[in-house]
Design a protein around this motif. Sequence first.
Motif, mmCIF file in Angstrom:
data_model
loop_
_atom_site.group_PDB
_atom_site.id
_atom_site.type_symbol
_atom_site.label_atom_id
_atom_site.label_comp_id
_atom_site.label_asym_id
_atom_site.label_seq_id
_atom_site.Cartn_x
_atom_site.Cartn_y
_atom_site.Cartn_z
ATOM 1 N N GLU A 75 0.820 -1.216 0.000
ATOM 2 C CA GLU A 75 0.000 0.000 0.000
ATOM 3 C C GLU A 75 0.847 1.256 0.000
ATOM 4 O OE1 GLU A 75 -2.865 -0.393 3.135
ATOM 5 O OE2 GLU A 75 -3.891 -2.030 2.099
ATOM 6 N N TYR A 79 3.385 1.527 -8.663
ATOM 7 C CA TYR A 79 4.143 0.854 -9.726
ATOM 8 C C TYR A 79 3.483 1.064 -11.076
ATOM 9 C CZ TYR A 79 5.952 -3.073 -12.498
ATOM 10 O OH TYR A 79 6.502 -3.850 -13.473
ATOM 11 N N LEU A 86 -5.048 -0.746 -19.643
ATOM 12 C CA LEU A 86 -6.170 -0.320 -18.800
ATOM 13 C C LEU A 86 -7.380 -1.195 -19.120
ATOM 14 C CD1 LEU A 86 -5.941 3.536 -19.282
ATOM 15 C CD2 LEU A 86 -5.497 2.329 -17.164
ATOM 16 N N ASP A 94 -12.862 5.842 -12.692
ATOM 17 C CA ASP A 94 -13.088 4.582 -11.983
ATOM 18 C C ASP A 94 -11.848 3.712 -11.962
ATOM 19 O OD1 ASP A 94 -15.606 5.415 -11.532
ATOM 20 O OD2 ASP A 94 -16.548 4.257 -13.139
ATOM 21 N N TYR A 98 -10.044 2.512 -8.717
ATOM 22 C CA TYR A 98 -9.932 1.066 -8.438
ATOM 23 C C TYR A 98 -8.517 0.724 -7.991
ATOM 24 C CZ TYR A 98 -9.634 -3.975 -9.380
ATOM 25 O OH TYR A 98 -9.407 -5.328 -9.289
ATOM 26 N N PHE A 99 -7.518 1.235 -8.740
ATOM 27 C CA PHE A 99 -6.142 0.923 -8.355
ATOM 28 C C PHE A 99 -5.799 1.601 -7.021
ATOM 29 C CE2 PHE A 99 -5.703 -0.170 -12.926
ATOM 30 C CZ PHE A 99 -5.319 -1.489 -12.732
ATOM 31 N N GLN A 101 -7.946 1.979 -4.579
ATOM 32 C CA GLN A 101 -8.554 1.120 -3.558
ATOM 33 C C GLN A 101 -7.689 -0.117 -3.300
ATOM 34 O OE1 GLN A 101 -12.703 1.222 -5.416
ATOM 35 N NE2 GLN A 101 -13.067 0.654 -3.297
ATOM 36 N N LEU A 102 -7.127 -0.659 -4.384
ATOM 37 C CA LEU A 102 -6.255 -1.825 -4.200
ATOM 38 C C LEU A 102 -5.016 -1.467 -3.384
ATOM 39 C CD1 LEU A 102 -6.262 -3.656 -7.663
ATOM 40 C CD2 LEU A 102 -7.293 -4.439 -5.538
ATOM 41 N N LYS A 103 -4.746 -0.161 -3.311
ATOM 42 C CA LYS A 103 -3.608 0.282 -2.500
ATOM 43 C C LYS A 103 -4.076 0.800 -1.149
ATOM 44 C CE LYS A 103 -0.176 -0.399 -5.392
ATOM 45 N NZ LYS A 103 0.890 -1.363 -5.084
ATOM 46 N N GLY A 104 -5.282 0.455 -0.779
ATOM 47 C CA GLY A 104 -5.742 0.742 0.575
ATOM 48 C C GLY A 104 -6.571 2.005 0.733
ATOM 49 N N ARG A 107 -13.026 4.050 -0.970
ATOM 50 C CA ARG A 107 -13.648 4.254 -2.288
ATOM 51 C C ARG A 107 -13.906 5.741 -2.594
ATOM 52 N NH1 ARG A 107 -16.735 1.176 -5.923
ATOM 53 N NH2 ARG A 107 -18.551 2.241 -6.727
#
Lengths: 309, 462
Positions: A75, A79, A86, A94, A98-99, A101-104, A107
């Motif tokens: 997080e 990278y 994409l 979005d 999304y990316f 959110q994947l890093k913590g 939303r």
Amino acid sequence: MSDTVLRLEHIKKCYGDFTAVHDLSLVVPRGSIYGFLGPNGAGKSTTIRIALSIYEPTSGSIEVLGKPSALEVRERIGYLPEEKGLYRKMKARDVIAYFGQLKGMKRADAKRKAVEMLERYGLGANVDSKCEALSKGMQQKVQVLASIVHSPEFVILDEPFSGLDPVNQEVLEQVIADLAKHGSTIVFSTHVMEHAERLCNRIVLIAKGRKLFDGTIPEAKRTIRRRVILETSANPEQLARLPGVSGVEKTEQANRYEVAVADGARPEEILSACFKGGIELSAFDKNEPSLRDVFLKLVGRADAAEVAA
Amino acid sequence: MKYSFLVALREYLENVKTKGFWIGILLFPVLLVASIAVPRLLDKYAKPTRNFCVIDASGEFIPVIDAGIQADYEKRKSRAAGEYQEKLKGDPNLVAFEAPKPTFRRVEIPEEARDSDPEKTRKNLKPWLTGEKKILVDGKPEELFALVVLPPLELSVSKGTDFWCINLADTALADVMEECLRDELRSRQLVEKGIKKKDIDSINQTTVKFQSKDPKKAAGEEKVSDTEKYRQWAPVVFVYLLFVAIMTVAQMLLSSTIEEKSNRIVEVLLSSVTPWELMLGKLLGVGFVGITMLVAWLGSAFVVLGHFTEQGDDKARIFLHLLVSPGLLLPFVALFLLGYLMYSSVLLAVGSTCNTLKDAQNFMGPVMTVMMVPLLTMISIAQDPNGLLARILTWVPVFTPFVMMNRMAGDPPMLELVGGYALTIASVCISIWFSGRIFQNSILRTGQPPKLLEFLKLARKG
């Protein structure tokens, strides 16, 4: 907080009989802009993937932000891979969110930040555009923003400038400068020396999976001797007798000579000697060697060493 | 798990946002309504009265045929009136009863085709039978459906009795005529044997109708209802739905994996999630897409069947009853989940090794062939749910989810029931583990997809 963001120790990566990375060690200090330089196929992307724990090294160890695996601190890392892509059907906002959110990120925060960044870097009108509707340059910008939306303290950008037009290259340089201003440590790989020379305060030069150089840019330039380039139809061999000149060599280009100059010697004295000695010049270049010269010299030497081996 | 959930959420939202998904969802009730209503409407409005001519060499049998056709029509009319009365009980405001159209109508041979030689008459009628010419019925031109040629009839009508018709599928007219002519000839023989015509008619009223009974049921309750008869076949519908649902969502998973791979998104993802988290997220997300699709299908089936049940449709009532019966619905949902996990994890592994959809299609051939087996055997298994074929296929892991569903009407032995589920659960675990290893080792792979044996190597690599 440690001063080291990334430490690689004796990293080796083999694919069957092929060794992509040979015994590579390096340290990326906190707050630096660190360039991974090398020709295509040098092992830059493999080293980066090992640093991110996407690949396991065959041997050697890594430490990222004080942890033995990048996944433990994912997080805190951003990278951008070399091969960029994409989700074509997702909106620009979005996909960045999304990316994030994947890093913590939460939303709502990720969405808000995505809009802010798109506006800041000239894509305000494309917030709700689907990625497939964006131009290639715009898509690449969105990818860069997606990799840094979570304000990471360590950013790895693999060939971030490839495929960008000069205008977008400038925008990306601005992005990198902004990240550095906010304290992020940045590693980026490139084989375009001008970008590295402009942006980096440290570089590592890799060729054929081996580290050739690791240090600051002035240190890199010192790896090749000081020289003055002359272009003349006359024979400038007599200049070798001047104090502070250690030799005169013909280059591969016609009528061009490289005059090796000792530290402390003044190139103006060579120019003066040329006038006095009747050497008619069509060009005189006393500029210090560029990173490109360093690159060509070191990579050329590595190639020669491999041929000799 | 948090990352898998985020991947799952994206997969779910992106799939349910597509037009194709909603078209698939809405098409199901439309097809269901159409499958019930269209045959009814066609029967009522579109199916024409079949006109036919008879060349009767003896001249004795035309009245017999007319009577037979009339009797058949009366029987249909009486059945329709009965159904109307049933509906009237549920809806007193029903529109007045409308008798069905006659199914068959004998017409005279057109004047221009007649000849004293029956064979010539037959030949002359060819343009009418092939549709080149129309016959006039009450002044309107209509098609001649069939021509029946009867030689002088004696004991048997099997020789020289011809039924000329270009429609080879509709045998209803031939059946009605065969029946009435057979009864007439039998009656004549019985009369010759000295039995009175009145007695023969009385004897012909005798019918035998079996009442199906189930020995497994409690005493006094052995009678087999219509619902139970349909229940025997209901699993076939569920097997088919299972196949369609699993195939649809597994394909979604395959194309989404290939999209991530070919668009080079996967590397960014792998800097945030591990390959296992990514795979699990995708399985969950698309799995929920499948569940949404099933809920929508079953929900719409519930509404559609409920509507037709209210209209007094017996079959709709029975299917509605079967739809909500836990004995079929619960296994269906469980087997969908297990079957989905088994097949989709395999397709996910395949997708992770391919760079384009075209590469993946080469692998899909064998997978699809294997998946066709349960479809090809579903009728045989429904007829004999505890037979040898069903029992053997139960123990073949790739078929177990479908075969278990197929056998639900036959109350399989407890050992096979429990064993089948246990085998499926074990197969799912192995399949996910095996596919996960391949996924992990292939997701960043470029170049040619692996050969079949290389899959094993990929699964063995750490």
